[in-house]
Design a protein around this motif. Structure first.
Motif, short mmCIF file in Angstrom:
data_model
loop_
_atom_site.label_atom_id
_atom_site.label_comp_id
_atom_site.label_asym_id
_atom_site.label_seq_id
_atom_site.Cartn_x
_atom_site.Cartn_y
_atom_site.Cartn_z
N HIS A 1 83.58 71.61 66.81
CA HIS A 1 84.31 72.85 66.56
C HIS A 1 85.64 72.50 65.90
O HIS A 1 86.44 71.74 66.44
CB HIS A 1 84.55 73.57 67.89
CG HIS A 1 85.05 74.97 67.73
ND1 HIS A 1 85.35 75.78 68.80
CD2 HIS A 1 85.30 75.73 66.61
CE1 HIS A 1 85.76 76.97 68.34
NE2 HIS A 1 85.74 76.94 67.03
N VAL A 2 85.87 73.05 64.71
CA VAL A 2 87.11 72.79 63.98
C VAL A 2 87.89 74.09 63.79
O VAL A 2 87.31 75.19 63.78
CB VAL A 2 86.85 72.14 62.60
CG1 VAL A 2 86.25 70.75 62.76
CG2 VAL A 2 85.96 73.02 61.74
N MET A 3 89.19 73.94 63.63
CA MET A 3 90.09 75.08 63.39
C MET A 3 90.69 74.97 62.00
O MET A 3 91.23 73.92 61.63
CB MET A 3 91.20 75.10 64.45
CG MET A 3 92.39 76.00 64.13
SD MET A 3 91.96 77.75 63.91
CE MET A 3 91.66 78.25 65.60
N MET A 4 90.59 76.05 61.25
CA MET A 4 91.26 76.17 59.96
C MET A 4 92.45 77.10 60.13
O MET A 4 92.26 78.30 60.40
CB MET A 4 90.33 76.76 58.89
CG MET A 4 89.06 75.99 58.65
SD MET A 4 89.37 74.45 57.83
CE MET A 4 87.92 73.52 58.35
N VAL A 5 93.66 76.58 60.02
CA VAL A 5 94.84 77.42 60.13
C VAL A 5 95.22 77.88 58.73
O VAL A 5 95.72 77.11 57.92
CB VAL A 5 96.00 76.68 60.81
CG1 VAL A 5 97.20 77.62 60.96
CG2 VAL A 5 95.58 76.15 62.16
N GLY A 6 94.93 79.14 58.45
CA GLY A 6 95.15 79.70 57.12
C GLY A 6 93.84 80.10 56.49
O GLY A 6 92.90 79.29 56.39
N ALA A 7 93.75 81.37 56.06
CA ALA A 7 92.52 81.90 55.46
C ALA A 7 92.65 82.02 53.95
O ALA A 7 92.10 82.92 53.34
CB ALA A 7 92.18 83.25 56.07
N TRP B 1 95.44 72.19 58.80
CA TRP B 1 96.65 73.02 58.78
C TRP B 1 97.07 73.26 57.33
O TRP B 1 97.46 72.34 56.62
CB TRP B 1 97.76 72.31 59.55
CG TRP B 1 99.11 72.95 59.52
CD1 TRP B 1 100.11 72.71 58.63
CD2 TRP B 1 99.63 73.94 60.43
NE1 TRP B 1 101.22 73.48 58.91
CE2 TRP B 1 100.95 74.24 60.03
CE3 TRP B 1 99.09 74.59 61.56
CZ2 TRP B 1 101.74 75.16 60.70
CZ3 TRP B 1 99.89 75.51 62.22
CH2 TRP B 1 101.19 75.79 61.80
N SER B 2 96.99 74.52 56.88
CA SER B 2 97.44 74.86 55.53
C SER B 2 98.74 75.66 55.54
O SER B 2 99.15 76.21 54.53
CB SER B 2 96.35 75.62 54.76
OG SER B 2 96.12 76.90 55.34
N GLY B 3 99.38 75.72 56.72
CA GLY B 3 100.71 76.31 56.80
C GLY B 3 101.75 75.32 56.33
O GLY B 3 101.44 74.19 55.92
N PRO B 4 103.03 75.68 56.40
CA PRO B 4 104.09 74.76 55.98
C PRO B 4 104.08 73.48 56.82
O PRO B 4 103.97 73.54 58.05
CB PRO B 4 105.38 75.56 56.23
CG PRO B 4 104.95 76.99 56.19
CD PRO B 4 103.56 77.00 56.77
N LEU B 5 104.17 72.35 56.16
CA LEU B 5 104.18 71.06 56.84
C LEU B 5 105.26 71.02 57.93
O LEU B 5 104.99 70.61 59.06
CB LEU B 5 104.41 69.95 55.81
CG LEU B 5 104.67 68.55 56.36
CD1 LEU B 5 103.51 68.05 57.22
CD2 LEU B 5 104.94 67.58 55.20
N VAL C 1 96.79 70.30 54.59
CA VAL C 1 96.12 70.58 53.32
C VAL C 1 96.83 71.69 52.56
O VAL C 1 97.61 72.46 53.13
CB VAL C 1 94.63 70.98 53.54
CG1 VAL C 1 93.85 69.84 54.17
CG2 VAL C 1 94.54 72.24 54.40
N GLY C 2 96.53 71.77 51.27
CA GLY C 2 96.99 72.89 50.46
C GLY C 2 98.43 72.77 50.01
O GLY C 2 99.12 71.78 50.23
N ARG C 3 98.88 73.84 49.38
CA ARG C 3 100.21 73.92 48.78
C ARG C 3 101.31 73.73 49.81
O ARG C 3 102.25 72.95 49.60
CB ARG C 3 100.34 75.29 48.09
CG ARG C 3 101.67 75.60 47.45
CD ARG C 3 101.61 76.96 46.80
NE ARG C 3 101.27 78.02 47.74
CZ ARG C 3 102.18 78.76 48.38
NH1 ARG C 3 103.46 78.56 48.18
NH2 ARG C 3 101.80 79.72 49.21
N LEU C 4 101.21 74.42 50.93
CA LEU C 4 102.26 74.34 51.95
C LEU C 4 102.11 73.10 52.82
O LEU C 4 103.10 72.47 53.19
CB LEU C 4 102.24 75.59 52.82
CG LEU C 4 102.45 76.93 52.11
CD1 LEU C 4 102.40 78.08 53.12
CD2 LEU C 4 103.77 76.96 51.36
N GLY C 5 100.90 72.75 53.12
CA GLY C 5 100.66 71.60 54.00
C GLY C 5 101.03 70.28 53.38
O GLY C 5 101.34 69.31 54.08
#
Length: 383
Positions: free
Chosen positions: A4-10, A231-235, A340-344
């Motif tokens: 089970h994994v969690m993706m923070v950010g849709a 986590w794709s929220g701000p680092l 991950v992503g722009r903010l992460g």
């Protein structure tokens, strides 16, 4: 092996990684603090005019990555779209990027390509051999006249500082074309999703192993309940901003409507400093296959990002990079989370690069689980 994994950010990162893992048999929870999916790519129909509005500012898809292009086309129909930007300067309207038409119009000439190239070489400041700042880079390649008309004011408004304080790397490529090509991008694949980005991301998230929860903030104390967190929220947000906040620019949008066609194009820049906004976007022109009598427009204002604002552009100046190093060091000491992503990763990413990195990150995670290796905090080094 699954779990089970969690993706923070849709947004794109969470959706693409989540879909890959769901297809591999993992249970995927996706959570987002906003009331919608899609992050800053979110689009919605305006109730008054029927226009498809890019709620957080326009997003135009362009890429040379064939796999990414195939991926997004599996989830929506992309319509042909060329981004043709105009700019108002000194009482006239010009085409961007600076091209042969812009040069001839600006200087009142009718030069051919080779003549224009020689002419611009004469305008360029060749005493600048190794440009260090944005201003030096522009002066070296296009000269003072074009720099002050098209680059100086816009850049100052966008970044909130003088171009002499910005690195030359912001102007990575020669900002001038010696032909009449006014297509803002040069990538092989360019287009717009027929019904907006949100249905595309809905399709990516549409899998029996994916559960989406909106209007919900993720507390890192909850991470222990999952096999891994993306986590794709701000680092710095993961660490509750304990060392201070990384710097961003944010945007304010002044929305207005009009009956008819306000400006005749999707994007009109305003490069002069005495005009407080950077540009006006007219959203119905981002979907030229549709017809609407009404119009929705945004005036864009750039400013420093506060704690309650939506972060758009990472500043990445000397102070921010020093703070970033400290957060990266902390992140690499964490277990069970990948940023991950722009903010992460605190990097400006176009949509195609975001998707490419998400695909690569998902594959790396599955390979790591298969071989018993640990998944690193960063699949892409933010530094």
């Amino acid at each position: 092996m699954t779990g089970h994994v969690m993706m923070v950010g849709a947004g794109l990162s969470g959706a693409v990684i989540g879909r890959m893992l769901a297809e591999a048999g993992w249970q995927v929870s996706v959570v987002d603090a906003r009331p919608h999916i899609g992050g800053n790519c979110h689009t919605e129909r305006d109730a008054e005019t029927g226009v498809m509005v890019h709620v957080y500012g326009p997003h135009i898809f362009h890429t040379d990555d064939a796999e990414v292009w195939d991926y997004v086309n599996r989830h929506t129909t992309f319509m042909p779209y060329k981004n043709r930007v105009k700019t108002t300067s000194r009482g006239q309207v010009f085409s961007l990027p600076v091209n042969l038409h812009t040069i001839n119009q600006f200087y009142g000439k009718t030069m051919r390509p080779d003549e224009a190239r020689l002419f611009i070489d004469e305008q360029a400041d060749t005493t600048i051999t190794e440009p260090q700042t944005f201003e030096e880079q522009a002066l070296r390649f296009v000269g003072r006249d074009l720099y002050e008309a098209f680059f100086k004011g816009y850049t100052q408004k966008q970044w909130g500082m003088a171009p002499t304080e910005l690195p030359a790397s912001i102007l990575k490529r020669l900002p001038v074309r010696f032909n009449y090509d006014d297509n803002y991008f040069f990538h092989t694949y360019q287009g717009m999703p027929e019904h907006g980005y949100t249905p595309m991301i809905e399709s990516i998230l549409d899998h029996e192993n994916i559960t989406v929860t909106l209007n919900t903030r993720f507390d890192r104390a909850e991470a222990a309940g999952y096999d891994h967190v993306f986590w794709s929220g701000p680092l710095d947000g993961w660490f509750d901003y304990e060392l201070g906040r990384l710097g961003y620019r944010t945007l304010d949008f002044e929305r207005f409507t009009y009956t008819g066609d306000w400006q005749g194009c999707a994007v009109m820049n305003y490069g002069e400093v005495d005009v407080p906004f950077t540009r006006i976007t007219e959203h119905k022109h981002f979907a030229p296959w549709e017809t609407h009598s009404g119009s929705v427009l945004y005036r864009e204002f750039s400013r420093a990002c506060g704690p309650e604002d939506i972060p758009y552009y990472p500043i990445r100046q000397v102070n921010e990079v020093a703070l970033l190093r400290e957060y990266v060091r902390r992140a690499e000491a964490e277990d069970g989370v990948t940023f991950v992503g722009r903010l992460g990763t605190y990097r400006y990413l176009d949509m195609d690069v975001t998707i490419r990195e998400a695909l690569d990150t998902g594959r790396r995670f599955l390979a790591a689980r298969e071989t018993g290796h640990a998944m690193p905090a960063f699949a892409i080094n933010p530094l």
